[in-house]
Motif scaffolding. Sequence first.
Motif, mmCIF file in Angstrom:
data_model
loop_
_atom_site.group_PDB
_atom_site.id
_atom_site.type_symbol
_atom_site.label_atom_id
_atom_site.label_comp_id
_atom_site.label_asym_id
_atom_site.label_seq_id
_atom_site.Cartn_x
_atom_site.Cartn_y
_atom_site.Cartn_z
ATOM 1 N N ARG A 12 0.830 -1.200 0.000
ATOM 2 C CA ARG A 12 0.000 0.000 0.000
ATOM 3 C C ARG A 12 0.869 1.256 0.000
ATOM 4 O O ARG A 12 0.636 2.174 -0.779
ATOM 5 C CB ARG A 12 -0.887 -0.022 1.245
ATOM 6 N N SER A 13 1.907 1.265 0.817
ATOM 7 C CA SER A 13 2.704 2.496 0.858
ATOM 8 C C SER A 13 3.579 2.607 -0.384
ATOM 9 O O SER A 13 3.832 3.713 -0.876
ATOM 10 C CB SER A 13 3.516 2.614 2.155
ATOM 11 N N TRP A 14 4.011 1.452 -0.925
ATOM 12 C CA TRP A 14 4.783 1.521 -2.167
ATOM 13 C C TRP A 14 3.913 2.089 -3.298
ATOM 14 O O TRP A 14 4.351 2.945 -4.065
ATOM 15 C CB TRP A 14 5.300 0.129 -2.548
ATOM 16 N N ARG A 24 -4.315 6.166 -11.926
ATOM 17 C CA ARG A 24 -5.313 5.565 -11.038
ATOM 18 C C ARG A 24 -6.719 5.740 -11.601
ATOM 19 O O ARG A 24 -7.636 6.159 -10.921
ATOM 20 C CB ARG A 24 -5.232 6.195 -9.649
ATOM 21 N N LYS A 25 -6.835 5.466 -12.874
ATOM 22 C CA LYS A 25 -8.138 5.552 -13.532
ATOM 23 C C LYS A 25 -8.316 4.287 -14.353
ATOM 24 O O LYS A 25 -7.359 3.815 -14.958
ATOM 25 C CB LYS A 25 -8.154 6.744 -14.492
ATOM 26 N N PRO A 26 -9.541 3.769 -14.393
ATOM 27 C CA PRO A 26 -9.734 2.541 -15.169
ATOM 28 C C PRO A 26 -9.338 2.746 -16.633
ATOM 29 O O PRO A 26 -9.539 3.825 -17.192
ATOM 30 C CB PRO A 26 -11.242 2.288 -15.071
ATOM 31 N N LEU A 81 -1.371 -7.991 -4.018
ATOM 32 C CA LEU A 81 -0.972 -6.907 -4.917
ATOM 33 C C LEU A 81 -2.118 -6.549 -5.868
ATOM 34 O O LEU A 81 -2.431 -5.365 -6.066
ATOM 35 C CB LEU A 81 0.278 -7.312 -5.702
ATOM 36 N N ARG A 82 -2.753 -7.565 -6.441
ATOM 37 C CA ARG A 82 -3.891 -7.311 -7.342
ATOM 38 C C ARG A 82 -4.987 -6.530 -6.613
ATOM 39 O O ARG A 82 -5.542 -5.577 -7.137
ATOM 40 C CB ARG A 82 -4.491 -8.637 -7.818
ATOM 41 N N GLU A 83 -5.273 -6.974 -5.399
ATOM 42 C CA GLU A 83 -6.340 -6.313 -4.644
ATOM 43 C C GLU A 83 -5.992 -4.867 -4.333
ATOM 44 O O GLU A 83 -6.824 -3.966 -4.460
ATOM 45 C CB GLU A 83 -6.598 -7.068 -3.323
ATOM 46 N N ARG A 87 -7.839 -1.571 -5.652
ATOM 47 C CA ARG A 87 -8.422 -0.639 -4.673
ATOM 48 C C ARG A 87 -8.222 0.818 -5.105
ATOM 49 O O ARG A 87 -9.091 1.654 -4.908
ATOM 50 C CB ARG A 87 -7.769 -0.873 -3.311
ATOM 51 N N ILE A 88 -7.066 1.088 -5.703
ATOM 52 C CA ILE A 88 -6.822 2.479 -6.139
ATOM 53 C C ILE A 88 -7.011 2.617 -7.662
ATOM 54 O O ILE A 88 -6.626 3.625 -8.245
ATOM 55 C CB ILE A 88 -5.417 2.968 -5.729
ATOM 56 N N ASN A 89 -7.599 1.595 -8.292
ATOM 57 C CA ASN A 89 -7.812 1.648 -9.745
ATOM 58 C C ASN A 89 -6.519 1.769 -10.534
ATOM 59 O O ASN A 89 -6.504 2.369 -11.620
ATOM 60 C CB ASN A 89 -8.695 2.845 -10.119
ATOM 61 N N ALA A 90 -5.441 1.243 -10.000
ATOM 62 C CA ALA A 90 -4.153 1.387 -10.687
ATOM 63 C C ALA A 90 -4.189 0.657 -12.029
ATOM 64 O O ALA A 90 -4.663 -0.470 -12.129
ATOM 65 C CB ALA A 90 -3.040 0.819 -9.820
ATOM 66 N N ARG A 91 -3.681 1.336 -13.046
ATOM 67 C CA ARG A 91 -3.629 0.708 -14.375
ATOM 68 C C ARG A 91 -2.513 -0.324 -14.424
ATOM 69 O O ARG A 91 -1.501 -0.170 -13.741
ATOM 70 C CB ARG A 91 -3.353 1.765 -15.439
ATOM 71 N N PRO A 92 -2.674 -1.340 -15.272
ATOM 72 C CA PRO A 92 -1.536 -2.250 -15.449
ATOM 73 C C PRO A 92 -0.386 -1.433 -16.038
ATOM 74 O O PRO A 92 -0.605 -0.634 -16.959
ATOM 75 C CB PRO A 92 -2.038 -3.264 -16.472
ATOM 76 N N PRO A 93 0.838 -1.614 -15.529
ATOM 77 C CA PRO A 93 1.964 -0.797 -16.010
ATOM 78 C C PRO A 93 2.370 -1.161 -17.427
ATOM 79 O O PRO A 93 2.915 -0.337 -18.156
ATOM 80 C CB PRO A 93 3.082 -1.127 -15.025
ATOM 81 N N LEU A 94 2.110 -2.401 -17.816
ATOM 82 C CA LEU A 94 2.552 -2.873 -19.129
ATOM 83 C C LEU A 94 1.548 -3.883 -19.654
ATOM 84 O O LEU A 94 1.194 -4.824 -18.953
ATOM 85 C CB LEU A 94 3.946 -3.535 -18.984
#
Lengths: 392, 379
Positions: A12-14, A24-26, A81-83, A87-94
């Motif tokens: 979470r902090s990372w 952080r958007k879908p 990690l997935r969860e 939770r913050i709607n993080a986009r897949p980096p790649l």
Amino acid sequence: MADLEQFRAETRSWLEANCPPEMRKPVEDENDVYWGGRNAKFKNDAQKSWFEACRDKGYTVPAWPKAYGGAGLSPAEAKVLREEMARINARPPLSSFGIWMLGPALLHFGTEGQKQRFLNEIARGEIRWCQGYSEPGSGSDLVSMQTYGEDKGDHWIVNGQKIWTSYADEADWIFCLVRTDKDNKYQGITFMLFDMAGDGVSTKPIKLISGNSPFCETFMDDVKVPKSYGEDIPAYVGEINRGWDVAKYLLGHEREMISATGGGDRASSLGAVTSRQGELDPVLRAEMALFDVDALAFTAMSEKFLDEVKVGKGHPAQPNMLKYAGTELNKRRHELLMAAGGSRTLEWESEETEHGKPARSWLRTKANSIEGGTSEVMLNVVAKRILELPGA
Amino acid sequence: MPLYYDDDQAMLADSASDFIREEGAIAKQLRHWRDRDCKDGFGHGLWEQFGEMGFTGILLPEEDGGLGMGQVEANIVLEEIGANLTPSPFLSSSVLAATALKHGSDDTRGRWLPDLVAGKNVYAVAIDEGPKHRPEKIACKAEKSGNGFKLTGKKDFVVYGASAEMIVVAARTSGSDSDADGITLFAVPQDASGMSHDSVRLVDSSMASHITFDSVELDGDAVIGEVDGGREILNAMLRAGRVGAAAEGVGVARGAMDMTVDYLKQRKQFGKLIGEFQALQHRAAHLYSEVEIARAVTIKAAQLIDAGSEQAELMTSVAKAKVAKAAGLAVKEGVQMHGGIGMTDEYDIGLYMKRDRALQEFLGDMYYHAGRVAELSGY
Ligand SMILES: Cc1cc2nc3c(=O)[nH]c(=O)nc-3n(C[C@H](O)[C@H](O)[C@H](O)COP(=O)(O)OP(=O)(O)OC[C@H]3O[C@@H](n4cnc5c(N)ncnc54)[C@H](O)[C@@H]3O)c2cc1C
Ligand SMILES: Cc1cc2nc3c(=O)[nH]c(=O)nc-3n(C[C@H](O)[C@H](O)[C@H](O)COP(=O)(O)OP(=O)(O)OC[C@H]3O[C@@H](n4cnc5c(N)ncnc54)[C@H](O)[C@@H]3O)c2cc1C
């Protein structure tokens, strides 16, 4: 358990420190994601820094071993990690066919040398891959493919044509099914890997009904494919003439990946989202409610499937069922989105719709039940392998 | 929590499945009692066996003689009941009434629970006041009278009501018909004077009562929980009952599907097994995927209830609605794919269709629960 909780807190902090707000958007469509490769360009700085942070941490492929560019997370940690990302709607980096398709096949069938080289390249987003399976005469009936590689001792000379090769024009390398024995339908196919920058490979984009051209015809004229790229790095996966096993294994992963589109934005109900844009007609509201029932239930099924995979339960043909149900659901979702949005969603080129995003996405989803094997083919597999119904 | 059974649950599933397939089989129970025109609609002998197996008290804590298990475990039993079409007061007695009684005083629990756990007594719950499930509206009235209450009004479709030694009745003690508050639950003994049953056989051969309460006098200890504070217990009962009905529906769907797929592998027409025709294969495969999805969300909802999650309410309605869709499809496709034989009484597939229809209505149909999903999601 305590360790997992600690891992969650660290994650979470990372994420807090490394995932920029813009990431952080879908994801709304295929243009929102970073695909990597030799000619890759970042859309903006946020996308770049998010990708680089993940790459350095092994989070482009969190569950792969560290030696191959992953983070070596256990299944439980990967789930955390997935969860936390969800939770913050993080986009897949790649986004990458290397990650979704070739990677799992190499992890299963690859030599150590292949893993060292190709998996690392994939994890670091250096090489962009495409998938050369389908041919003009061979779609659902994939084993009928004709592209031929003539054995010349230390190399093959490959001739033929592939079609529907997604992003072939932007890819660096191709994993390709090539017939190496004309007399044997199943055991005469080799799963080859080669660089598309070499002589004889050319691509021609095909325009889709969505107006985009994400896929191509791929032509191979006397392409020279060496049998090896160095010690313990064969140019084929698995054994020569046994590529069908690899192709099938990989299709299983592809189907799982495509079925994941099913719930759409799982965090929120479709009815809740669309009703914020305006009042829903009573009959449409009812359709939305019935859709939400199906979508939430499907999400539970996907979760159950993943839980079962972890402990080796469940039927191996289950991904076919998920692919079928998930893609049909996603098409229905977009039909309802169009209906709820009304005339606005018809705009093909306006600021308001960001160049026709709703309409283009709607049209794109129609491919979900075709790509990676059609719904009809999925149903065939379920009928034969799970229900064990008779017949060819 | 992973969405599959842990080792203990898998063991329970095995033993419940063996036992109910053997003792609760269609020929032994459903047809047996139906063909004798049994006024109970189920067998008391089997109910006692349920007691011996411990199923009757599955949801009750150990200090009340129960097994202290959760909704997931109760659902395991219900799925087998569904798959074998076993007529049983399990859902009304051991899930719905038991959930209410858990909130009762020591006296109330002491009075009613031992005989439930022993498989001696059967209990019913009286909620609905019309042909559709509308628990938001309760008109049946209980007025203060001396130390107790006087119950007046009508309840409909009380499952196995006439066979029940006690009926949990949701009545209004204050406010007007559609108020959420002002509901009280009462444990009404069968012999209470002023209570009359009009017991009818339903399409699935089960029995249901239309009950009239004509100034039925109840003493103060008939109250379960707090006076005027029954809505929350009612909601807990409904959640348990709905998810339980969903599990039974998954069983019905599974039973109908298995019969049908077997038939497709045996029946020959046009010189082929009909299971070779792709037109039927695709429908069977689609049906399978619907049933699997319905099963997954039912397990999910039961787990959420056991975990006391806020999501339980939403997922319970999702499960009830999804199962209604899937089981409805299973029985319709079942009869159709059996051809003419599917229309005969001699063949079991039609019995699945009848049970499904009754379960669809019980505690809210697909439309009711999809509507709740919309409301709970904020639209
Ligand atoms: C967006 C998109 C991306 C793609 N990306 C790639 C890629 O990167 N690489 C690649 O190799 N391929 C790719 N494909 C190709 C895809 O895998 C094929 O389109 C697919 O396998 C179907 O083959 P086809 O198009 O030849 O259809 P056909 O096989 O000709 O099918 C036509 C229709 O007949 C039905 N049908 C066929 N056989 C049967 C049967 N036995 N029983 C019942 N019905 C049947 C099909 O279901 C379909 O409805 C992509 C396709 C799309 C749409
Ligand atoms: C109420 C009732 C009254 C009847 N009255 C009469 C009467 O008066 N006189 C009379 O002669 N008959 C009568 N019939 C019989 C009726 O015509 C048959 O039931 C009907 O033709 C179907 O045949 P079947 O029952 O053998 O089913 P089957 O042929 O065994 O079919 C079983 C299933 O397989 C499917 N199926 C079969 N072949 C194929 C295929 N090639 N492709 C795809 N699916 C297939 C069917 O559609 C069905 O879903 C009656 C039937 C009923 C139910």
